[in-house]
Design a protein around this motif. Sequence first.
Motif, PDB file in Angstrom:
ATOM      1  N   LYS A 196      -0.537  13.252   8.831  1.00 54.34           N
ATOM      2  CA  LYS A 196      -0.434  12.133   9.774  1.00 54.34           C
ATOM      3  C   LYS A 196      -0.660  10.808   9.058  1.00 54.34           C
ATOM      4  O   LYS A 196      -1.675  10.615   8.408  1.00 54.34           O
ATOM      5  N   PHE A 197       0.306   9.895   9.213  1.00 51.78           N
ATOM      6  CA  PHE A 197       0.260   8.586   8.578  1.00 51.78           C
ATOM      7  C   PHE A 197      -0.181   7.511   9.569  1.00 51.78           C
ATOM      8  O   PHE A 197      -0.075   7.684  10.774  1.00 51.78           O
ATOM      9  N   GLU A 198      -0.627   6.389   9.009  1.00 50.85           N
ATOM     10  CA  GLU A 198      -1.066   5.261   9.823  1.00 50.85           C
ATOM     11  C   GLU A 198       0.102   4.622  10.577  1.00 50.85           C
ATOM     12  O   GLU A 198      -0.044   4.201  11.721  1.00 50.85           O
ATOM     13  N   ASP A 199       1.252   4.538   9.927  1.00 54.70           N
ATOM     14  CA  ASP A 199       2.434   3.914  10.524  1.00 54.70           C
ATOM     15  C   ASP A 199       3.564   4.932  10.639  1.00 54.70           C
ATOM     16  O   ASP A 199       3.602   5.924   9.919  1.00 54.70           O
ATOM     17  N   LYS A 200       4.512   4.641  11.518  1.00 54.98           N
ATOM     18  CA  LYS A 200       5.670   5.518  11.697  1.00 54.98           C
ATOM     19  C   LYS A 200       6.741   5.222  10.657  1.00 54.98           C
ATOM     20  O   LYS A 200       6.853   4.106  10.161  1.00 54.98           O
ATOM     21  N   SER A 201       7.535   6.243  10.364  1.00 58.01           N
ATOM     22  CA  SER A 201       8.600   6.129   9.372  1.00 58.01           C
ATOM     23  C   SER A 201       9.773   7.019   9.784  1.00 58.01           C
ATOM     24  O   SER A 201       9.607   7.943  10.569  1.00 58.01           O
ATOM     25  N   LYS A 242       0.850  -1.180   0.000  1.00 58.33           N
ATOM     26  CA  LYS A 242       0.000   0.000   0.000  1.00 58.33           C
ATOM     27  C   LYS A 242       0.887   1.232   0.000  1.00 58.33           C
ATOM     28  O   LYS A 242       1.761   1.377   0.856  1.00 58.33           O
ATOM     29  N   GLN A 243       0.666   2.096  -0.970  1.00 63.99           N
ATOM     30  CA  GLN A 243       1.422   3.350  -0.985  1.00 63.99           C
ATOM     31  C   GLN A 243       0.967   4.221   0.168  1.00 63.99           C
ATOM     32  O   GLN A 243      -0.226   4.317   0.448  1.00 63.99           O
ATOM     33  N   LYS A 244       1.909   4.857   0.818  1.00 62.38           N
ATOM     34  CA  LYS A 244       1.593   5.744   1.924  1.00 62.38           C
ATOM     35  C   LYS A 244       1.815   7.170   1.442  1.00 62.38           C
ATOM     36  O   LYS A 244       2.924   7.696   1.539  1.00 62.38           O
ATOM     37  N   GLU A 297       2.628  17.176  -1.475  1.00 57.60           N
ATOM     38  CA  GLU A 297       2.449  15.741  -1.346  1.00 57.60           C
ATOM     39  C   GLU A 297       3.556  15.177  -0.490  1.00 57.60           C
ATOM     40  O   GLU A 297       4.722  15.539  -0.654  1.00 57.60           O
ATOM     41  N   VAL A 298       3.193  14.282   0.435  1.00 62.70           N
ATOM     42  CA  VAL A 298       4.176  13.623   1.290  1.00 62.70           C
ATOM     43  C   VAL A 298       3.997  12.120   1.165  1.00 62.70           C
ATOM     44  O   VAL A 298       2.878  11.613   1.232  1.00 62.70           O
ATOM     45  N   GLN A 299       5.120  11.429   0.990  1.00 55.89           N
ATOM     46  CA  GLN A 299       5.102   9.961   0.901  1.00 55.89           C
ATOM     47  C   GLN A 299       6.018   9.401   1.978  1.00 55.89           C
ATOM     48  O   GLN A 299       7.185   9.804   2.087  1.00 55.89           O
TER      49      GLN A 299
END
Length: 94
Positions: free
Chosen positions: A21-26, A5-7, A89-91
């Motif tokens: 805010k993303f679902e997972d940390k990076s 899944k692209q974040k 845009e942030v990925q």
Amino acid sequence: EINMKQKVIRKTLTGDWETFKFEDKSRFFFVKNFTDEDIYVSLKEGCTEEESIKIKSGVGEEVAINYGGADIPLYKTDSVYIKGNGEVEVQALD
């Protein structure tokens, strides 16, 4: 089959600090500045423009908490804070 899944989060900024805010940390994020002006990017809430990463108009840049290779929770976040006007845009990269 690998379920990938692209974040990616894309928003139109209106001049104030905005949270992506993303679902997972990076540790690593790729920020694309589609605006006509510079934007300011921070991986810590409450930073000033002077303490932040400045990305020029029309530029995409990788930002990271730590390039040292340590993959530990202390060096990860689920939020990127950006100030500017226009589309950004942030990925999340990891």
